[in-house]
Design a protein around this motif. Structure first.
Motif, PDB file in Angstrom:
ATOM      1  N   THR A 123       0.834  -1.210   0.000  1.00 13.03           N
ATOM      2  CA  THR A 123       0.000   0.000   0.000  1.00 13.03           C
ATOM      3  C   THR A 123       0.868   1.259   0.000  1.00 13.03           C
ATOM      4  N   ASP A 124       1.895   1.286   0.842  1.00 17.34           N
ATOM      5  CA  ASP A 124       2.795   2.449   0.864  1.00 17.34           C
ATOM      6  C   ASP A 124       3.584   2.573  -0.431  1.00 17.34           C
ATOM      7  N   TYR A 125       3.957   1.440  -1.011  1.00 14.71           N
ATOM      8  CA  TYR A 125       4.647   1.418  -2.301  1.00 14.71           C
ATOM      9  C   TYR A 125       3.751   2.038  -3.367  1.00 14.71           C
ATOM     10  N   GLN A 126       2.486   1.636  -3.384  1.00 15.35           N
ATOM     11  CA  GLN A 126       1.511   2.183  -4.331  1.00 15.35           C
ATOM     12  C   GLN A 126       1.378   3.690  -4.146  1.00 15.35           C
ATOM     13  N   ASP A 127       1.230   4.140  -2.908  1.00  8.90           N
ATOM     14  CA  ASP A 127       1.058   5.570  -2.642  1.00  8.90           C
ATOM     15  C   ASP A 127       2.288   6.373  -3.055  1.00  8.90           C
ATOM     16  N   ALA A 128       3.480   5.844  -2.756  1.00 12.89           N
ATOM     17  CA  ALA A 128       4.721   6.555  -3.101  1.00 12.89           C
ATOM     18  C   ALA A 128       4.861   6.704  -4.611  1.00 12.89           C
ATOM     19  N   ILE A 129       4.534   5.644  -5.344  1.00 16.80           N
ATOM     20  CA  ILE A 129       4.652   5.715  -6.806  1.00 16.80           C
ATOM     21  C   ILE A 129       3.587   6.622  -7.399  1.00 16.80           C
ATOM     22  N   ASN A 130       2.334   6.492  -6.942  1.00 11.95           N
ATOM     23  CA  ASN A 130       1.267   7.340  -7.471  1.00 11.95           C
ATOM     24  C   ASN A 130       1.534   8.817  -7.209  1.00 11.95           C
ATOM     25  N   ASP A 131       2.125   9.127  -6.045  1.00 12.60           N
ATOM     26  CA  ASP A 131       2.411  10.526  -5.702  1.00 12.60           C
ATOM     27  C   ASP A 131       3.745  11.013  -6.266  1.00 12.60           C
ATOM     28  N   GLY A 132       4.566  10.095  -6.797  1.00 13.19           N
ATOM     29  CA  GLY A 132       5.891  10.479  -7.283  1.00 13.19           C
ATOM     30  C   GLY A 132       6.800  10.932  -6.155  1.00 13.19           C
ATOM     31  N   ASP A 133       6.613  10.350  -4.983  1.00 12.04           N
ATOM     32  CA  ASP A 133       7.332  10.758  -3.770  1.00 12.04           C
ATOM     33  C   ASP A 133       8.542   9.858  -3.553  1.00 12.04           C
ATOM     34  N   ALA A 134       9.710  10.330  -3.975  1.00  7.33           N
ATOM     35  CA  ALA A 134      10.942   9.540  -3.854  1.00  7.33           C
ATOM     36  C   ALA A 134      11.320   9.311  -2.394  1.00  7.33           C
ATOM     37  N   ALA A 135      11.106  10.297  -1.532  1.00  7.62           N
ATOM     38  CA  ALA A 135      11.450  10.144  -0.115  1.00  7.62           C
ATOM     39  C   ALA A 135      10.607   9.061   0.543  1.00  7.62           C
ATOM     40  N   ALA A 136       9.311   9.033   0.240  1.00  7.44           N
ATOM     41  CA  ALA A 136       8.434   7.997   0.799  1.00  7.44           C
ATOM     42  C   ALA A 136       8.830   6.623   0.273  1.00  7.44           C
ATOM     43  N   TYR A 137       9.209   6.558  -0.996  1.00 15.13           N
ATOM     44  CA  TYR A 137       9.644   5.281  -1.574  1.00 15.13           C
ATOM     45  C   TYR A 137      10.915   4.785  -0.889  1.00 15.13           C
ATOM     46  N   LEU A 138      11.870   5.668  -0.683  1.00 12.78           N
ATOM     47  CA  LEU A 138      13.140   5.269  -0.087  1.00 12.78           C
ATOM     48  C   LEU A 138      12.992   4.814   1.357  1.00 12.78           C
ATOM     49  N   LYS A 139      11.940   5.248   2.052  1.00 12.22           N
ATOM     50  CA  LYS A 139      11.689   4.762   3.405  1.00 12.22           C
ATOM     51  C   LYS A 139      11.283   3.285   3.400  1.00 12.22           C
ATOM     52  N   LEU A 140      10.875   2.780   2.248  1.00  9.85           N
ATOM     53  CA  LEU A 140      10.458   1.380   2.132  1.00  9.85           C
ATOM     54  C   LEU A 140      11.624   0.464   1.780  1.00  9.85           C
ATOM     55  N   VAL A 141      12.799   1.051   1.590  1.00 10.70           N
ATOM     56  CA  VAL A 141      14.008   0.319   1.206  1.00 10.70           C
ATOM     57  C   VAL A 141      14.912   0.233   2.431  1.00 10.70           C
ATOM     58  N   PRO A 142      15.608  -0.891   2.646  1.00 12.67           N
ATOM     59  CA  PRO A 142      16.525  -0.959   3.796  1.00 12.67           C
ATOM     60  C   PRO A 142      17.557   0.165   3.752  1.00 12.67           C
ATOM     61  N   LYS A 143      17.956   0.607   4.916  1.00 16.23           N
ATOM     62  CA  LYS A 143      18.877   1.740   5.029  1.00 16.23           C
ATOM     63  C   LYS A 143      20.160   1.525   4.240  1.00 16.23           C
ATOM     64  N   SER A 144      20.689   0.310   4.248  1.00 19.95           N
ATOM     65  CA  SER A 144      21.954   0.063   3.557  1.00 19.95           C
ATOM     66  C   SER A 144      21.806   0.135   2.042  1.00 19.95           C
ATOM     67  N   GLU A 145      20.572   0.041   1.514  1.00 19.00           N
ATOM     68  CA  GLU A 145      20.369   0.183   0.069  1.00 19.00           C
ATOM     69  C   GLU A 145      20.111   1.620  -0.344  1.00 19.00           C
ATOM     70  N   ARG A 146      20.047   2.527   0.589  1.00 18.64           N
ATOM     71  CA  ARG A 146      19.795   3.930   0.267  1.00 18.64           C
ATOM     72  C   ARG A 146      21.103   4.648  -0.043  1.00 18.64           C
ATOM     73  N   THR A 147      21.810   4.147  -1.032  1.00 21.08           N
ATOM     74  CA  THR A 147      23.064   4.777  -1.430  1.00 21.08           C
ATOM     75  C   THR A 147      22.759   6.041  -2.230  1.00 21.08           C
ATOM     76  N   SER A 148      23.750   6.882  -2.397  1.00 17.30           N
ATOM     77  CA  SER A 148      23.525   8.128  -3.140  1.00 17.30           C
ATOM     78  C   SER A 148      23.156   7.847  -4.590  1.00 17.30           C
ATOM     79  N   ALA A 149      23.751   6.812  -5.197  1.00 22.93           N
ATOM     80  CA  ALA A 149      23.412   6.468  -6.586  1.00 22.93           C
ATOM     81  C   ALA A 149      21.961   6.010  -6.696  1.00 22.93           C
ATOM     82  N   GLU A 150      21.498   5.216  -5.726  1.00 24.62           N
ATOM     83  CA  GLU A 150      20.118   4.742  -5.775  1.00 24.62           C
ATOM     84  C   GLU A 150      19.135   5.876  -5.500  1.00 24.62           C
ATOM     85  N   LYS A 151      19.483   6.781  -4.595  1.00 28.06           N
ATOM     86  CA  LYS A 151      18.621   7.934  -4.334  1.00 28.06           C
ATOM     87  C   LYS A 151      18.467   8.775  -5.593  1.00 28.06           C
ATOM     88  N   LYS A 152      19.571   8.996  -6.271  1.00 23.71           N
ATOM     89  CA  LYS A 152      19.542   9.776  -7.507  1.00 23.71           C
ATOM     90  C   LYS A 152      18.704   9.075  -8.571  1.00 23.71           C
TER      91      LYS A 152
END
Length: 161
Positions: free
Chosen positions: A47-76
């Motif tokens: 549900t949060d994945y759906q909301d993040a994608i529908n809203d185009g909210d990269a920050a909300a999407y990245l909260k659904l990813v483990p912290k160690s996968e939130r590299t600068s390249a992936e954020k970009k």
């Protein structure tokens, strides 16, 4: 003759280095145990994945990813690509999930460790979740890889988009 009771400078340097390593280890333990983001169930994660994608909210999407996968390249990458998927009014529901074998879980833990040696958490379980996606153009299924870390669920890879 009696030697003075002063500590050798070499011993002080070694003690200082060991103290620094212990402090780094404590901070590492904190980030491994207290993983930020995620969701309490796979359904809430979808549900949060759906909301993040529908809203185009990269920050909300990245909260659904483990912290160690939130590299600068992936954020970009997410900030650049999430706009391509937003505004399409996706409706997603979690279908059946299949737990992966222990070998896959261990390799995922190793991958997270390589991405962030000081902040990688141990993966408890890994799932392949079938997600039913409805759009204006039709319905289809997608596989979402989900990690369970300390009782919370996370999306395994940002390339799922």
């Amino acid at each position: 003759m009696k030697k003075s009771g002063k500590l050798s400078p070499v011993i002080l340097v070694i003690a200082g280095i060991l103290l620094v390593f212990k402090i780094v280890d404590l901070f590492s333990l904190y980030s491994r145990v207290f993983q930020t983001g995620g969701q309490s169930s796979i359904e809430a994660l979808v549900t949060d994945y759906q909301d993040a994608i529908n809203d185009g909210d990269a920050a909300a999407y990245l909260k659904l990813v483990p912290k160690s996968e939130r590299t600068s390249a992936e954020k970009k990458h997410i900030k650049e690509k999430i706009g391509d998927y937003s505004g399409k009014n996706y409706k997603m529901t979690a279908g059946p999930s299949v737990e992966k074998e222990v070998n896959n879980t261990l390799s995922t833990t190793a991958k997270l460790f390589l991405l962030d040696p000081f902040g990688a958490s141990l993966v408890n379980r890994e799932y392949s979740v079938s997600v039913n996606i409805e759009t204006d153009e039709g319905t289809y299924k997608e596989i979402l890889y989900v990690l369970q870390i300390n009782g919370k669920y996370y999306i395994d890879d940002v390339d799922v988009l």
